[in-house]
Design an enzyme around this catalytic site. Structure first.
Site, PDB file in Angstrom:
ATOM      1  N   SER A 135       1.560  -3.008   4.633  1.00 31.34           N
ATOM      2  CA  SER A 135       1.609  -4.375   3.518  1.00 31.34           C
ATOM      3  C   SER A 135       2.164  -5.346   4.444  1.00 31.34           C
ATOM      4  CB  SER A 135       2.020  -4.023   2.252  1.00 31.34           C
ATOM      5  OG  SER A 135       2.067  -5.163   1.470  1.00 31.34           O
ATOM      6  N   TYR A 149      -4.177 -14.309   2.728  1.00 31.96           N
ATOM      7  CA  TYR A 149      -3.565 -13.279   3.277  1.00 31.96           C
ATOM      8  C   TYR A 149      -2.866 -12.548   2.339  1.00 31.96           C
ATOM      9  CZ  TYR A 149      -0.206 -10.430   6.039  1.00 31.96           C
ATOM     10  OH  TYR A 149       0.582  -9.449   6.371  1.00 31.96           O
ATOM     11  N   LYS A 153      -2.990  -8.619   1.067  1.00 29.16           N
ATOM     12  CA  LYS A 153      -1.673  -7.875   0.645  1.00 29.16           C
ATOM     13  C   LYS A 153      -1.415  -7.419  -0.610  1.00 29.16           C
ATOM     14  CE  LYS A 153      -1.606  -6.983   5.307  1.00 29.16           C
ATOM     15  NZ  LYS A 153      -1.821  -5.796   5.840  1.00 29.16           N
TER      16      LYS A 153
END
Length: 271
Positions: A135, A149, A153
Site C-alpha cells: 500500500s 492513486y 491504495k
C-alpha cells in the site's frame, strides 16, 4: 529454518527487486514476475534455479491465475505473496481522464485482487501463507495531485482489512506495507501524468518547491523489515516503512478525531 517460497509481482526494479534479492540471499526461492522477463536476467544470472522468472501482466485475471499455477507446479508450494506491481498516477481531480482513472484502478486494485484470489485456494489447502500487500502512506492519508492513486491504495487497504478477518481461520496472514517516499523511480519514470490545467499551476509549483526538501528513504534499507515480516509468527496487519509515516499520520488522525468529536452532537442527533 526451512526455505520459503515467495511470489513477488513487479520484481524487476524498485522494492520488488530489493525484496527478491533479500529472500534469495538468505537461501529462499523466489518466483519473480515482470511484464518483460528480460529485465529479470540479472536475478536469474546470480541466483540460478532459485529464481523462477514469470511473465505477468496483473491487469489480466487469467494470467494471474496461470502464474500462480506455474509457481506451485514448479516449487510445490507457496508461502508468501508480495503484491508489489503497480504505479502512481499524478493529476488533480479535474485533470484526470476516464482512461487514466480506469487504468490506475485496473492495475493497482484489480491486479492486486486477482493475485490474492489466485493464491487463496493454495494457501487454504496448505493451512498456511502470508499475503503482503504493498500500500502506501497514501493509503491512509491523501495529498493534492494523487487522488486517483490514493483511491487505489485506500481500496486495497479495505480489501486487505476484510481479507484478514476472512482468512485467519485458515492460517493465512495478511499485512499491508505502507511506505512513505523512497528513492525509487515510482515518482519519475514509472509514473504517469494527466495533462495539466493552468488553473492548478500555483498549487503545482508550490508542491514541486516543497518536494525539493523532501527526505527520501533508501529502498535497500527495507529488506530487513520485509524478512522480519515474513518470519513473524504474528505479523501486524499494517507496517509503516521509514521514519516519516508515523510523524505524518499521527497529527492527521488526531485532526480526524477532533473533527468527529466537534460534530458529535450533530452525529448523535442523526441516530
Amino acid at each position: 529454518m526451512e526455505s520459503k517460497i515467495w511470489l513477488i509481482t513487479g520484481a524487476s526494479k524498485g522494492f520488488g527487486k530489493v525484496w527478491a534479492e533479500a529472500a534469495l540471499k538468505r537461501g529462499d526461492k523466489v518466483a519473480a514476475t515482470a511484464r518483460n522477463t528480460e529485465k529479470l536476467k540479472e536475478l536469474v544470472s546470480e541466483y540460478g534455479d532459485a529464481v523462477l522468472p514469470v511473465t505477468l501482466d496483473v491487469d489480466n485475471r487469467e494470467d494471474c491465475f496461470s502464474a500462480v499455477e506455474k509457481v506451485v507446479s514448479h516449487f510445490g508450494k507457496l508461502d508468501i505473496l508480495i503484491n508489489n506491481a503497480g504505479y502512481g498516477h499524478f493529476g488533480y481531480v479535474e485533470e484526470i481522464s476516464e482512461a487514466e482513472a480506469r487504468q490506475q484502478i485496473e492495475t493497482n486494485v484489480f491486479g492486486s485482487l486477482w493475485m490474492i484470489q489466485a493464491v487463496l485456494p493454495i494457501m487454504r489447502d496448505q493451512k498456511a501463507g502470508h499475503i503482503l500487500q504493498v500500500s502506501s502512506i497514501g493509503g491512509v492519508m491523501a495529498f493534492p495531485s494523487l487522488s486517483i492513486y490514493h483511491a487505489s491504495k485506500w481500496a486495497v487497504e479495505g480489501i486487505c482489512e476484510s481479507l484478514n478477518q476472512e482468512v485467519a481461520q485458515f492460517g493465512i496472514k495478511t499485512t499491508l506495507i505502507e511506505p512513505a517516499a523512497y528513492a525509487t523511480d515510482w515518482a519519475t519514470t514509472s509514473a504517469s501524468h494527466s495533462k495539466p490545467l493552468e488553473a492548478y499551476s500555483a498549487l503545482r509549483n508550490a508542491m514541486l518547491e516543497n518536494s525539493k526538501n523532501m527526505s527520501f528513504g533508501n529502498p535497500e534499507a527495507t529488506a530487513d523489515a520485509i524478512l522480519k515480516l515474513a518470519d513473524a509468527e504474528n505479523p501486524p496487519l499494517r507496517l509503516f516503512l521509514g521514519s516519516l509515516p508515523l510523524m505524518m499520520i499521527e497529527p492527521a488522525y488526531n485532526k480526524r478525531l477532533e473533527t468527529w468529536k466537534e460534530w458529535k452532537e450533530v452525529s448523535e442527533n442523526a441516530q
